[in-house]
Design a protein around this motif. Structure first.
Motif, PDB file in Angstrom:
ATOM      1  N   TYR B  36       5.192   7.782   6.797  1.00 12.35           N
ATOM      2  CA  TYR B  36       4.325   6.617   6.999  1.00 12.35           C
ATOM      3  C   TYR B  36       4.704   5.471   6.069  1.00 12.35           C
ATOM      4  CZ  TYR B  36       1.276   8.555  10.538  1.00 12.35           C
ATOM      5  OH  TYR B  36       0.798   9.058  11.717  1.00 12.35           O
ATOM      6  N   GLY B  40       5.540   1.885   7.910  1.00 13.85           N
ATOM      7  CA  GLY B  40       4.829   0.656   7.589  1.00 13.85           C
ATOM      8  C   GLY B  40       5.733  -0.557   7.465  1.00 13.85           C
ATOM      9  N   ALA B  41       7.009  -0.327   7.194  1.00 10.05           N
ATOM     10  CA  ALA B  41       7.924  -1.450   7.016  1.00 10.05           C
ATOM     11  C   ALA B  41       8.382  -2.036   8.353  1.00 10.05           C
ATOM     12  CB  ALA B  41       9.145  -1.000   6.208  1.00 10.05           C
ATOM     13  N   ASP B  45       1.700  -6.127  11.699  1.00 12.43           N
ATOM     14  CA  ASP B  45       0.541  -6.081  10.796  1.00 12.43           C
ATOM     15  C   ASP B  45      -0.718  -5.606  11.506  1.00 12.43           C
ATOM     16  OD1 ASP B  45       2.112  -6.933   8.771  1.00 12.43           O
ATOM     17  OD2 ASP B  45       1.500  -9.040   8.874  1.00 12.43           O
ATOM     18  N   LEU B  47      -1.206  -3.185  13.157  1.00  7.67           N
ATOM     19  CA  LEU B  47      -1.362  -1.732  13.083  1.00  7.67           C
ATOM     20  C   LEU B  47      -1.577  -1.237  11.654  1.00  7.67           C
ATOM     21  CD1 LEU B  47       1.453  -0.580  15.551  1.00  7.67           C
ATOM     22  CD2 LEU B  47      -1.016  -0.714  15.979  1.00  7.67           C
ATOM     23  N   SER B  48      -1.628  -2.185  10.710  1.00  7.39           N
ATOM     24  CA  SER B  48      -1.615  -1.750   9.302  1.00  7.39           C
ATOM     25  C   SER B  48      -2.846  -0.922   8.952  1.00  7.39           C
ATOM     26  CB  SER B  48      -1.496  -2.958   8.374  1.00  7.39           C
ATOM     27  OG  SER B  48      -2.628  -3.785   8.513  1.00  7.39           O
ATOM     28  N   ARG B  49      -3.997  -1.250   9.563  1.00  5.62           N
ATOM     29  CA  ARG B  49      -5.193  -0.482   9.222  1.00  5.62           C
ATOM     30  C   ARG B  49      -5.061   0.967   9.687  1.00  5.62           C
ATOM     31  NH1 ARG B  49     -10.019  -0.758  12.115  1.00  5.62           N
ATOM     32  NH2 ARG B  49     -11.558   0.625  11.179  1.00  5.62           N
ATOM     33  N   ARG B  50      -4.571   1.138  10.903  1.00  3.76           N
ATOM     34  CA  ARG B  50      -4.399   2.514  11.393  1.00  3.76           C
ATOM     35  C   ARG B  50      -3.357   3.256  10.572  1.00  3.76           C
ATOM     36  NH1 ARG B  50      -2.927   2.092  17.376  1.00  3.76           N
ATOM     37  NH2 ARG B  50      -2.487   4.299  17.096  1.00  3.76           N
ATOM     38  N   LEU B  51      -2.314   2.536  10.171  1.00  5.83           N
ATOM     39  CA  LEU B  51      -1.296   3.173   9.322  1.00  5.83           C
ATOM     40  C   LEU B  51      -1.894   3.615   7.996  1.00  5.83           C
ATOM     41  CD1 LEU B  51       1.989   1.107   9.570  1.00  5.83           C
ATOM     42  CD2 LEU B  51       1.591   3.459  10.292  1.00  5.83           C
ATOM     43  N   ASP B  52      -2.708   2.731   7.421  1.00  3.99           N
ATOM     44  CA  ASP B  52      -3.328   3.071   6.133  1.00  3.99           C
ATOM     45  C   ASP B  52      -4.213   4.305   6.284  1.00  3.99           C
ATOM     46  OD1 ASP B  52      -2.084   0.964   4.982  1.00  3.99           O
ATOM     47  OD2 ASP B  52      -3.830  -0.358   4.918  1.00  3.99           O
ATOM     48  N   TRP B 141      -0.708   7.276  18.741  1.00  2.06           N
ATOM     49  CA  TRP B 141       0.577   6.582  18.553  1.00  2.06           C
ATOM     50  C   TRP B 141       1.366   6.566  19.845  1.00  2.06           C
ATOM     51  CZ3 TRP B 141      -0.065   3.527  14.945  1.00  2.06           C
ATOM     52  CH2 TRP B 141      -0.480   3.865  13.666  1.00  2.06           C
TER      53      TRP B 141
END
Lengths: 156, 158
Positions: B36, B40-41, B45, B47-52, B141
């Motif tokens: 992950y 994230g890279a 952006d 999707l950043s909340r779901r990634l976090d 995903w």
């Protein structure tokens, strides 16, 4: 599969530990009977929704067909395990119950809710069995519970 | 009367904790946390909340698994210095496939914990929860990536 740079994250094939239901009296229903019947009923329900919603809501119909396929796979696996544990004529019919008269195309929202509720109920039933059953059966029910959770997530 | 030292309560009497399966699950969690970080890279952006959330969930699972292993008297496996991805991660699509791979690996490892844990052990519940969470994230995903099918009938099964 993600592989570590230096060591593979390999686990051997899980040992088949659930090779006996000998603790069950033959007269008692096998605890897999109920989830097997539920899987068959869910598959029939989802198939019916897939047909009745094909025109009105193709996306919901596709979700329903996917649920029907997965639930039928669950029924097949559970029936196979039931037969393995108790060879001989099954206590109940192995033929899935007929879907019955297709409901007169309920509103998509009602159909979606019905499928989500069925998936959630199936998840709960399977999850409840995971704790007590022998290893092989517990793993089977765990996968079924997880699959039902994915459908519930997509439908809600 | 025999004097006994104070001891912490054992992990549900430690009935045959499947150390090997738990170490494999911990390894999968280490790999997921690493994955992950890379994903994230490459993803937008939005999707950043779901990634976090996914990263946080795997970190929590990793930490809890380490504690279970320590309680069982085993030394938790450390993360690897690096991991080989199934394909080069160069864009959002390949990053999402890596996320799906990480979740699929975690699901398989936790299913094995369920299978090898004794009945009525807390570990059964832990394994089921981890398997279910990984399966749901993998499906989400896949939906994000437009992959089909969205679901598999037996998450974690070999």
């Amino acid at each position: 599969m993600l592989t570590a740079g230096t060591a593979l994250l390999l686990t051997g094939p899980a040992a088949l530990t659930g090779c006996s239901s000998s603790t069950l009296a033959p007269s008692r229903p096998d605890p897999l009977e109920s989830p097997a019947r539920r899987a068959e009923a869910d598959a029939a329900l989802a198939q019916a929704v897939g047909q009745t919603q094909a025109q009105a809501n193709p996306a919901l119909a596709a979700s329903a067909r996917a649920l029907a396929a997965d639930r039928m796979a669950h029924a097949t696996a559970l029936r196979a395990e039931l037969r393995r544990a108790r060879p001989g004529p099954p206590s109940t019919s192995t033929v899935p119950p007929p879907a019955g008269p297709a409901p007169a195309a309920p509103a998509p929202s009602a159909a979606r809710t019905a499928l989500a509720q069925a998936a959630r109920a199936a998840q709960d039933e399977a999850a409840g069995l995971v704790v007590t059953l022998p290893g092989y059966r517990a793993a089977l029910l765990a996968s079924i519970a997880a699959c039902c959770a994915t459908h519930a997530a997509l439908l809600s | 009367m025999t004097r006994r030292p104070l001891r912490p309560p054992p992990y549900r009497a430690r009935p045959q904790v499947p150390v090997g399966a738990l170490q494999a699950a911990l390894g999968a969690e280490h790999a997921a946390v690493w994955a992950y970080g890379l994903v994230g890279a490459f993803v937008p952006d939005a999707l950043s909340r779901r990634l976090d959330e996914a990263m946080t969930a795997h970190q929590a699972r990793r930490d809890a698994t380490q504690r279970i292993l320590i309680d069982a008297g085993a030394a938790p496996v450390p993360p690897e210095p690096g991991y080989l991805t199934p394909e080069p991660v160069t864009d959002a699509a390949s990053a999402l496939r890596l996320a799906i791979t990480a979740e699929t690996d975690a699901a398989a490892a936790w299913r094995s914990v369920v299978e090898r844990s004794p009945a009525d052990a807390d570990l059964r519940g832990t394994g089921l929860e981890a398997l279910t969470d990984a399966a749901v994230r993998a499906t989400r995903w896949r939906a994000t990536a437009g992959a089909t099918p969205l679901t598999v009938p037996f998450p974690g099964a070999p």
